[in-house]
Enzyme design. Structure first.
Site, PDB file in Angstrom:
ATOM      1  N   ARG B  13       9.203  -9.858 -14.142  1.00 25.75           N
ATOM      2  CA  ARG B  13       8.073  -8.909 -14.038  1.00 25.75           C
ATOM      3  C   ARG B  13       8.259  -7.737 -15.002  1.00 25.75           C
ATOM      4  O   ARG B  13       7.289  -7.165 -15.489  1.00 25.75           O
ATOM      5  CB  ARG B  13       7.880  -8.429 -12.601  1.00 25.75           C
ATOM      6  CG  ARG B  13       9.089  -7.750 -12.017  1.00 25.75           C
ATOM      7  CD  ARG B  13       8.847  -7.322 -10.566  1.00 25.75           C
ATOM      8  NE  ARG B  13      10.117  -7.093  -9.904  1.00 25.75           N
ATOM      9  CZ  ARG B  13      10.305  -6.226  -8.911  1.00 25.75           C
ATOM     10  NH1 ARG B  13       9.308  -5.503  -8.461  1.00 25.75           N
ATOM     11  NH2 ARG B  13      11.491  -6.085  -8.359  1.00 25.75           N
ATOM     12  N   GLU B  61      -8.702  -7.265  -4.232  1.00 26.64           N
ATOM     13  CA  GLU B  61      -8.438  -8.182  -5.341  1.00 26.64           C
ATOM     14  C   GLU B  61      -9.688  -8.899  -5.840  1.00 26.64           C
ATOM     15  O   GLU B  61      -9.828  -9.150  -7.031  1.00 26.64           O
ATOM     16  CB  GLU B  61      -7.373  -9.204  -4.923  1.00 26.64           C
ATOM     17  CG  GLU B  61      -5.992  -8.598  -4.653  1.00 26.64           C
ATOM     18  CD  GLU B  61      -5.850  -8.015  -3.256  1.00 26.64           C
ATOM     19  OE1 GLU B  61      -6.776  -8.167  -2.435  1.00 26.64           O
ATOM     20  OE2 GLU B  61      -4.809  -7.383  -2.970  1.00 26.64           O
ATOM     21  N   PHE B  86      -1.921 -13.137  -4.158  1.00 27.48           N
ATOM     22  CA  PHE B  86      -3.239 -12.486  -4.091  1.00 27.48           C
ATOM     23  C   PHE B  86      -4.012 -12.659  -5.399  1.00 27.48           C
ATOM     24  O   PHE B  86      -5.235 -12.531  -5.424  1.00 27.48           O
ATOM     25  CB  PHE B  86      -3.074 -10.999  -3.767  1.00 27.48           C
ATOM     26  CG  PHE B  86      -2.134 -10.733  -2.620  1.00 27.48           C
ATOM     27  CD1 PHE B  86      -2.139 -11.568  -1.509  1.00 27.48           C
ATOM     28  CD2 PHE B  86      -1.226  -9.684  -2.653  1.00 27.48           C
ATOM     29  CE1 PHE B  86      -1.269 -11.355  -0.457  1.00 27.48           C
ATOM     30  CE2 PHE B  86      -0.349  -9.462  -1.605  1.00 27.48           C
ATOM     31  CZ  PHE B  86      -0.368 -10.295  -0.502  1.00 27.48           C
ATOM     32  N   HIS B 112       5.896 -11.840  -8.462  1.00 27.86           N
ATOM     33  CA  HIS B 112       6.504 -12.218  -7.188  1.00 27.86           C
ATOM     34  C   HIS B 112       6.116 -13.648  -6.791  1.00 27.86           C
ATOM     35  O   HIS B 112       5.912 -13.950  -5.611  1.00 27.86           O
ATOM     36  CB  HIS B 112       6.095 -11.240  -6.077  1.00 27.86           C
ATOM     37  CG  HIS B 112       6.611  -9.844  -6.271  1.00 27.86           C
ATOM     38  ND1 HIS B 112       6.357  -9.106  -7.406  1.00 27.86           N
ATOM     39  CD2 HIS B 112       7.338  -9.034  -5.466  1.00 27.86           C
ATOM     40  CE1 HIS B 112       6.914  -7.919  -7.299  1.00 27.86           C
ATOM     41  NE2 HIS B 112       7.526  -7.848  -6.141  1.00 27.86           N
TER      42      HIS B 112
END
Lengths: 281, 317
Positions: B13, B61, B86, B112
């Protein structure tokens, strides 16, 4: 600049186009299309600053329109073609195999006027917000318009968008709600009531304008009021009162015409009530 | 076996965050949107450098995806960042209609991803996202393997005009791809040439494949190791060329094997050159809370598992 009489004459032809398109392929959504014919004529022939002859996806230095309730594509296609975005004869291909005029709008086949796909409800306001934000970033002073069904407001994403636009002062956005109190399963009030819609939008920090969407004079008044409220720190919503199926007596006010095509006989009856003003396609 | 040195330990990330900042510097049309996870997905540096090009949408989202599509229409290169769960499953319809079908220039960046998210457990450990995304027409799907490759991929997708799903993770993992390794969307990287088996790996499992390759070499097994960072479009040429030579395959991914890389490779082989294929991946299960390393062991995603699978594959030749 088009007069009220001229706009009414256009919307009569648009209504004829809608009936003929939907009857021609025995499918589609005439109810909401007919109800929004006056608004769409007013938008495309008077209100929007657009370049039909030079359509671009980016829409820089012009107003942009997004149809969120994509099922009323017949009214949009009719108005776009009548305004010169594409040849009116193409209206005859609506919903046919190989047509650019898909059942629900899409940019996939490069149909001038259409920038994003819609049909799955609730996404158009967010898309409009994105376009409005980009306009601000690009220093473009033009406006973004979105159109929604009232039943569509039952989608959760709409309220995410309403909250965002109010909180972030997206004041170059005008969202129009086709407030006809009709959806597939019945009256919106009976399916899932919207409650006091005006108070809801006010609570989310929007400016609210109400207008009669099937009265051309009031339609122009409402659009003008809405425009005058933009660029003042708040997004603007127009609660546009219409009748589903407006202009055809046996369809008017009846939710069963949301997504039902008229038979040949019904179409003949409907067309007898609508004056041919610009020549049928 | 070619020797790969560990150049450091970093989360992928962070590669995304640094790549995003760099993409933003190179292209003024790059914008970024986040749904209340700015620091978690490492978008803070971009936000601080380009506050006017960063949009905080809150925990919404669906709205974020469609706003990004609207911005992309107007010429922006719109990156959206949130947890992979998400960024994909939650907003599938928005991605399908506003992004993929509309072919808007939106980069869906899912952090993630996979079981190594760890302690948060199965709600957040998405193991189906590659499948969800690769099935949609127009979508490019990229799952880089370390910090450097994630940074490269993040920059590369800004130059690709169209929808992309970029998948990366939370834990610190070895950096082993050098900064000067060329990165090209859709172009596999052969990390080791071999003749006995083709190990095809993506994401965090590429390092496990290298570790496995070293141990296999000690056992006299010469493994070809291919790093598939782009799952769609798949580098079919590189895979078929390798399998022609080796005659068997092990696919490795931190994802359901059904719908994942294994599925893509199996389809390719069944149509062109049917050969034994074994998989390392999740077998139709949800994850659970735990330390990333412990979860990798429990769910059979370690180099030891790859070695066993290689033996099985070779036996089936």
């Amino acid at each position: 600049m088009a007069t009220i009489a001229e706009l009414e004459s256009i919307s009569s032809q648009v209504r004829r186009d809608i009936i003929r398109m939907v009857n021609g392929c025995s499918s589609g959504h005439p109810g909401g299309s007919l109800g929004c014919a006056d608004l769409m004529s007013a938008l495309y022939f008077k209100e929007l600053d657009i370049k039909p002859e030079n359509f671009t996806i980016e829409g820089n230095k012009e107003d942009m329109f997004f149809l969120s309730n994509g099922h009323i594509s017949p009214v949009w296609y009719s108005v776009l073609s009548r305004r010169g975005f594409f040849p009116t004869k193409e209206l005859a291909t609506f919903r046919q195999l190989g047509s650019r005029l898909q059942g629900h709008p899409t940019p996939k086949y490069n149909l001038p006027g259409v920038r994003v796909a819609s049909g799955s409800l609730g996404q158009g306001m967010s898309v409009g917000i994105g376009a409005a934000l980009a306009k601000k970033m690009n220093g473009c002073g033009h406006l973004v318009y979105t159109l929604h069904g009232d039943g569509e407001l039952q989608e959760g994403q709409i309220w995410e968008a309403v909250m965002f636009a109010g909180s972030n002062k997206v004041d170059n956005l005008i969202s129009i709600i086709d407030y006809n109190n009709a959806q597939i399963d019945g009256k919106v009030d009976n399916v899932l009531t919207l409650g006091n819609l005006k108070e809801k939008f006010l609570a989310f920090n929007w400016e609210v304008v109400e207008m009669q969407g099937n009265d051309m004079e009031d339609c122009l008044r409402g659009l003008n009021d809405a425009k005058s409220l933009t660029k003042n720190g708040k997004p603007v919503v127009i609660l546009m009162h219409t009748l589903m199926g407006y202009g055809v007596d046996f369809m008017q006010g009846l939710n069963k015409w949301h997504g039902t095509a008229p038979t040949d006989e019904q179409a003949t009856n409907a067309l007898s009530q609508l004056k041919e003003t610009l020549g049928d396609y | 076996m070619k020797k790969y040195n560990v150049l450091g330990n970093k989360d992928t990330r962070s590669g995304f965050g640094d790549g995003l900042l760099e993409a933003g510097k190179r292209n003024p049309n790059v914008v970024a949107l986040c749904a209340d996870l700015t620091e978690s997905v490492k978008m803070t540096a971009f936000k601080e450098e380009f506050p006017d090009r960063f949009v905080q949408v809150g925990i919404a989202e669906s709205n974020m995806v469609s706003i990004a599509a609207g911005m992309a229409l107007s010429g922006k290169v719109a990156y959206i960042g949130t947890f992979a769960a998400f960024a994909t499953g939650r907003v599938y319809d928005q991605i399908r209609q506003s992004v993929a079908y509309s072919n808007t220039n939106v980069k869906i960046c899912g952090s993630h991803a996979g079981i190594t998210l760890g302690e948060d457990g199965a709600t957040h450990q998405i193991l189906e996202d590659i499948g969800l995304m690769k099935m949609i027409p127009n979508m490019v799907v990229i799952n880089p393997c370390d910090y450097n490759q994630t940074k490269q991929a993040t920059i590369a997708i800004s130059e690709h005009n169209g929808p992309v799903y970029l998948r990366f993770g939370r834990p610190k993992v070895p950096i082993f791809i050098s900064e000067d390794t060329p990165f090209e969307i859709g172009k596999a990287i052969v990390l080791n040439e071999g003749k006995d088996v083709t190990i095809i790996a993506t994401g965090h499992l590429v390092w496990e494949a290298i570790v496995a390759g070293e141990k296999l070499a000690e056992q006299g097994i010469d493994a070809e190791i291919i790093n598939i960072h782009t799952i769609k479009p798949l580098d079919t040429e590189a895979i078929l060329r390798s399998v022609n030579k080796t005659g068997c395959v092990v696919s490795c991914e931190e994802h359901q094997y059904n719908g994942g890389l294994n599925d893509s490779v199996s389809q390719l082989l069944s149509r062109n050159n049917p050969k034994p294929i074994e998989y390392i991946g999740i077998d139709d299960k949800f994850g659970e809370s735990g330390k990333p390393e412990d979860l990798m062991v429990k769910y059979g995603l370690k180099s030891e598992n790859i070695i066993s699978a290689v033996h099985k594959a070779i036996k089936r030749k």
